[in-house]
Structures are given as C-alpha cells and as structure tokens.
Design a protein around this motif. Structure first.
Motif, PDB file in Angstrom:
ATOM      1  N   LEU A 191       0.635  -1.222   0.068  1.00 26.58           N
ATOM      2  CA  LEU A 191       0.213  -0.015  -0.023  1.00 26.58           C
ATOM      3  C   LEU A 191       0.889   1.318   0.034  1.00 26.58           C
ATOM      4  CD1 LEU A 191      -2.882  -0.901   2.563  1.00 26.58           C
ATOM      5  CD2 LEU A 191      -2.774  -0.946  -0.218  1.00 26.58           C
ATOM      6  N   THR A 192       1.772   1.389   0.829  1.00 25.57           N
ATOM      7  CA  THR A 192       2.807   2.509   0.893  1.00 25.57           C
ATOM      8  C   THR A 192       3.485   2.615  -0.306  1.00 25.57           C
ATOM      9  OG1 THR A 192       4.467   1.194   2.345  1.00 25.57           O
ATOM     10  CG2 THR A 192       2.689   2.505   3.359  1.00 25.57           C
ATOM     11  N   GLY A 198      18.336  -5.616  -1.124  1.00 27.91           N
ATOM     12  CA  GLY A 198      18.319  -5.395   0.415  1.00 27.91           C
ATOM     13  C   GLY A 198      19.140  -4.192   0.853  1.00 27.91           C
ATOM     14  N   TYR A 199      20.219  -4.030   0.376  1.00 27.67           N
ATOM     15  CA  TYR A 199      21.101  -2.771   0.787  1.00 27.67           C
ATOM     16  C   TYR A 199      20.637  -1.462   0.563  1.00 27.67           C
ATOM     17  CZ  TYR A 199      25.232  -0.385   2.099  1.00 27.67           C
ATOM     18  OH  TYR A 199      25.718   0.583   2.796  1.00 27.67           O
ATOM     19  N   TYR A 200      20.108  -1.555  -0.642  1.00 30.32           N
ATOM     20  CA  TYR A 200      19.252  -0.349  -1.205  1.00 30.32           C
ATOM     21  C   TYR A 200      18.347   0.241  -0.512  1.00 30.32           C
ATOM     22  CZ  TYR A 200      16.521   2.474  -4.238  1.00 30.32           C
ATOM     23  OH  TYR A 200      15.685   3.898  -4.790  1.00 30.32           O
ATOM     24  N   ILE A 201      17.317  -0.843  -0.042  1.00 28.56           N
ATOM     25  CA  ILE A 201      16.200  -0.646   0.679  1.00 28.56           C
ATOM     26  C   ILE A 201      16.608   0.139   2.253  1.00 28.56           C
ATOM     27  CG2 ILE A 201      14.440  -1.930   1.992  1.00 28.56           C
ATOM     28  CD1 ILE A 201      14.060  -3.865  -0.349  1.00 28.56           C
ATOM     29  N   TYR A 202      17.642  -0.611   2.584  1.00 26.61           N
ATOM     30  CA  TYR A 202      18.098  -0.204   4.055  1.00 26.61           C
ATOM     31  C   TYR A 202      18.619   1.310   3.720  1.00 26.61           C
ATOM     32  CZ  TYR A 202      22.059   1.141   7.311  1.00 26.61           C
ATOM     33  OH  TYR A 202      22.755   1.767   8.031  1.00 26.61           O
ATOM     34  N   MET A 248      16.709   4.049   5.882  1.00 32.76           N
ATOM     35  CA  MET A 248      17.305   4.222   7.074  1.00 32.76           C
ATOM     36  C   MET A 248      18.653   4.780   7.211  1.00 32.76           C
ATOM     37  SD  MET A 248      15.858   0.835   8.834  1.00 32.76           S
ATOM     38  CE  MET A 248      16.894   1.054  10.286  1.00 32.76           C
ATOM     39  N   GLY A 249      19.444   4.700   5.924  1.00 28.68           N
ATOM     40  CA  GLY A 249      20.881   4.589   5.944  1.00 28.68           C
ATOM     41  C   GLY A 249      21.369   6.176   5.430  1.00 28.68           C
ATOM     42  N   LEU A 293      15.646  10.457   3.820  1.00 28.10           N
ATOM     43  CA  LEU A 293      14.850   9.089   3.952  1.00 28.10           C
ATOM     44  C   LEU A 293      13.706   8.989   3.249  1.00 28.10           C
ATOM     45  CD1 LEU A 293      15.087   8.480   7.955  1.00 28.10           C
ATOM     46  CD2 LEU A 293      16.711   7.896   6.182  1.00 28.10           C
ATOM     47  N   ASN A 294      13.595   8.016   2.377  1.00 19.76           N
ATOM     48  CA  ASN A 294      12.357   7.893   1.493  1.00 19.76           C
ATOM     49  C   ASN A 294      11.721   6.378   1.695  1.00 19.76           C
ATOM     50  OD1 ASN A 294      10.374   7.459  -0.494  1.00 19.76           O
ATOM     51  ND2 ASN A 294      11.535   9.159  -1.896  1.00 19.76           N
ATOM     52  N   PHE A 295      10.640   6.421   2.761  1.00 14.45           N
ATOM     53  CA  PHE A 295      10.072   5.095   3.122  1.00 14.45           C
ATOM     54  C   PHE A 295       9.329   4.470   1.864  1.00 14.45           C
ATOM     55  CE2 PHE A 295      10.300   7.753   6.817  1.00 14.45           C
ATOM     56  CZ  PHE A 295      11.412   7.100   7.375  1.00 14.45           C
ATOM     57  N   ALA A 296       8.783   5.380   1.056  1.00 14.87           N
ATOM     58  CA  ALA A 296       7.747   4.865  -0.009  1.00 14.87           C
ATOM     59  C   ALA A 296       8.598   4.294  -1.179  1.00 14.87           C
ATOM     60  CB  ALA A 296       6.755   6.095  -0.631  1.00 14.87           C
ATOM     61  N   LYS A 297       9.862   4.848  -1.569  1.00 12.91           N
ATOM     62  CA  LYS A 297      10.534   4.327  -2.195  1.00 12.91           C
ATOM     63  C   LYS A 297      11.285   2.969  -2.153  1.00 12.91           C
ATOM     64  CE  LYS A 297      13.339   7.074  -4.739  1.00 12.91           C
ATOM     65  NZ  LYS A 297      14.524   7.857  -5.506  1.00 12.91           N
ATOM     66  N   ALA A 298      11.582   2.904  -0.808  1.00 16.29           N
ATOM     67  CA  ALA A 298      12.093   1.832  -0.194  1.00 16.29           C
ATOM     68  C   ALA A 298      11.024   0.424  -0.137  1.00 16.29           C
ATOM     69  CB  ALA A 298      12.661   1.848   1.382  1.00 16.29           C
ATOM     70  N   ASN A 299       9.715   0.927   0.153  1.00 16.51           N
ATOM     71  CA  ASN A 299       8.763  -0.069   0.154  1.00 16.51           C
ATOM     72  C   ASN A 299       8.369  -0.605  -1.392  1.00 16.51           C
ATOM     73  OD1 ASN A 299       8.765  -0.122   2.999  1.00 16.51           O
ATOM     74  ND2 ASN A 299       6.896   0.681   3.067  1.00 16.51           N
ATOM     75  N   THR A 300       8.646   0.471  -2.303  1.00 18.60           N
ATOM     76  CA  THR A 300       8.411   0.031  -3.478  1.00 18.60           C
ATOM     77  C   THR A 300       9.508  -0.823  -4.206  1.00 18.60           C
ATOM     78  OG1 THR A 300       7.765   2.416  -4.124  1.00 18.60           O
ATOM     79  CG2 THR A 300       8.559   1.026  -5.945  1.00 18.60           C
ATOM     80  N   ALA A 301      10.854  -0.741  -3.520  1.00 16.99           N
ATOM     81  CA  ALA A 301      11.782  -1.559  -3.975  1.00 16.99           C
ATOM     82  C   ALA A 301      11.423  -2.994  -3.377  1.00 16.99           C
ATOM     83  CB  ALA A 301      12.903  -1.038  -3.487  1.00 16.99           C
ATOM     84  N   GLY A 302      11.111  -2.882  -2.093  1.00 17.52           N
ATOM     85  CA  GLY A 302      10.556  -3.994  -1.191  1.00 17.52           C
ATOM     86  C   GLY A 302       9.630  -4.919  -1.941  1.00 17.52           C
ATOM     87  N   VAL A 303       8.715  -4.272  -2.541  1.00 23.18           N
ATOM     88  CA  VAL A 303       7.327  -4.860  -3.303  1.00 23.18           C
ATOM     89  C   VAL A 303       8.155  -5.846  -4.630  1.00 23.18           C
ATOM     90  CG1 VAL A 303       5.577  -4.642  -5.003  1.00 23.18           C
ATOM     91  CG2 VAL A 303       5.579  -3.132  -2.664  1.00 23.18           C
ATOM     92  N   ILE A 304       8.804  -5.133  -5.274  1.00 20.07           N
ATOM     93  CA  ILE A 304       9.758  -5.781  -6.582  1.00 20.07           C
ATOM     94  C   ILE A 304      10.536  -6.782  -5.847  1.00 20.07           C
ATOM     95  CG2 ILE A 304      11.327  -5.538  -8.378  1.00 20.07           C
ATOM     96  CD1 ILE A 304      10.424  -2.744  -8.378  1.00 20.07           C
TER      97      ILE A 304
END
Length: 270
Positions: A7-8, A224-228, A232-233, A237-248
């Motif tokens: 969703l995010t 995984g490292y990109y998401i971190y 967070m790193g 910080l861009n949580f939406a972009k990180a979660n988009t990478a997580g979906v993929i």
C-alpha cells in the motif's frame, strides 16, 4: 507488514510526513515504480547485482555443494572430518564471515590481497574497484554451501543400496551410477537447494554492509542494501521508495520460487 509495504508503495512518504503517508493518486499510481527504473542509478545497479548473485548461487554454490555431497557419500577416509569442516562457515554468523573477509581483503596486509600482489606484482586495493569489489562480496558467500550439502547428503543416504548393487552387477561404473541413479533420485532436494541458494543470492545484505558498504560508488548494492540505505541509511529518507523496492523484491522472490518449483516438480518415475 506485507500489505503495508504494498500500500505504501503508492504513496509519498518520507521524513517530512513520517506519520501520514500521502496517496499519490490514481493518475500517478506507478510513479514510484517508474522512478526506480528510470531515474535511480543505485536501484538499477542493485537489481542487476541481485540478479547476478542469484545466477551465481545457482551455477556455483549448488553444483559445488552437489560435488562435495557426491564425494562424501562414497565415505572415503576422513569423510566425516571433511563434512564437518565444510559446514563451519554456515555455523558462523554471516556478520562474522563478513568481518573475516574485510580483513582478508585489507590493502595494508590482507591475506588475499598479499597473495594476489605476489602473483601479479602490482599493489592492489580490491575493494576500490567496482569489478573486483563485486567478486569480493561474491566469494564471501558463494562457496559456503554446507547446509545445502547436508541436505543433499541426507537425500543420497536415503536411496536404497539395492539400486546400486543391481547397477554394479550390470557393469555400471560409479560415475554412471551417480548419473543414472543418484541425480534423478535427488531431484526434490536439488529443487530445495536451488531455492535456498538463489534466495540467499537475492537477500544478501550482511556481506555487503560489512565488506563494501555498497561501494565503490554504489557498485555493490543489492536490493536489500538499497532498501536499507533508502529507508534508514541516509539523510534523505524515503520510505515509499524503499517499500516500492521491497514490493519488487517480494515479487522477484515469488517468481523465483515458482519457476524453480515448476522446474523440479517432475516426478522421478516419469
């Protein structure tokens, strides 16, 4: 959490609106996904590297573990000792393994660096070059297939000895017995082994964080490292972009497991 990630990925969510993710609207629904592939160099690099590590885990780690399992199944002298030595890296934390390899690659006196300098006659800094840094991370995990080897060895030990006896009577060599009996009977465990190894190639993180921290210049990023780093790193910080990478990453993992399951699903008696 998985629903939240999906969703995010359709929101604008960063440190400015931490408590209130904003839906980006149906007209721009896939903007976050487009941005990853078109404007984000680090993500494209991370995706390519993760795919490479998946492939390398499949073509190096699993065959290497299979060869070791086949040799150990012959129960040659010291086979138990060799088996125990081979699984030691899988017992040690991947964080500890990463620290060991950092020291081995140290340009000021690492064992691997010194050995390569002796062979090439050049001063080397393996972690400073994008191409060598990638292989430094790769060899910190790709040869350590102890658990996979144990899984295969267990499968081999469950095969009836009568099959080998009959094959020996018919004049089959040890190699022919492995090719015609052992490997076909191991198909299910081979499928599981490929799923475990390739998933590790997709999820690799600790080795990257400890050995290269994604460098040089992002050349050893994984998804995984990109998401971190995105969530967070960094200072942006861009949580939406990180979660988009997580979906993929989730979809890629599901696709990988599904393809391998289909590939190794055929019954042995067929």
């Amino acid at each position: 959490p998985i629903i939240n990630i999906f969703l995010t990925s359709f929101t604008n969510w960063n440190f400015k609106n931490l408590a209130h993710p904003e839906f980006i609207g149906f007209a721009h629904l896939f903007d976050n996904y487009k941005a990853l592939f078109t404007t984000d160099f680090y993500y494209v690099t991370a995706l390519k590297n993760s795919i490479k590590w998946i492939i390398l885990a499949g073509v190096i780690q699993v065959p290497f573990a299979l060869i070791v399992a086949l040799v150990l199944s012959k129960k040659l002298p010291l086979w138990k000792f060799t088996r125990n030595v081979f699984i030691i890296p899988n017992i040690i934390s991947s964080a500890a393994i990463g620290l060991i390899f950092v020291n081995m690659y140290d340009p000021a006196g690492g064992v691997i660096t010194l050995l390569l300098e002796k062979l090439t006659g050049k001063d080397l800094n393996l972690l400073a070059s994008p191409s060598s840094a990638f292989w430094c991370v790769t060899f910190a995990f790709v040869l350590f297939g102890g658990m996979i080897m144990l899984l295969m060895l267990s499968q081999i030990s469950s095969i009836s000895g009568e099959l080998y006896e009959a094959a020996s009577i018919d004049g089959a060599t040890k190699f022919q017995q492995d090719l015609k009996i052992t490997l076909p009977m191991m198909k299910s465990s081979l499928g599981t082994s490929y799923i475990l190894a390739c998933n590790y190639g997709l999820l690799i993180y600790n080795e990257i964080y400890l050995i290269t921290k994604g460098g040089p210049d992002g050349s050893t990023y994984s998804i995984g490292y990109y998401i971190y780093k995105t969530a967070m790193g960094s200072s942006k910080l861009n949580f939406a972009k990180a979660n988009t990478a997580g979906v993929i990453m989730i979809l890629l993992g599901l696709t990988l497991v599904s393809l391998l399951s289909v590939l190794f699903s055929r019954r042995v008696d067929e």
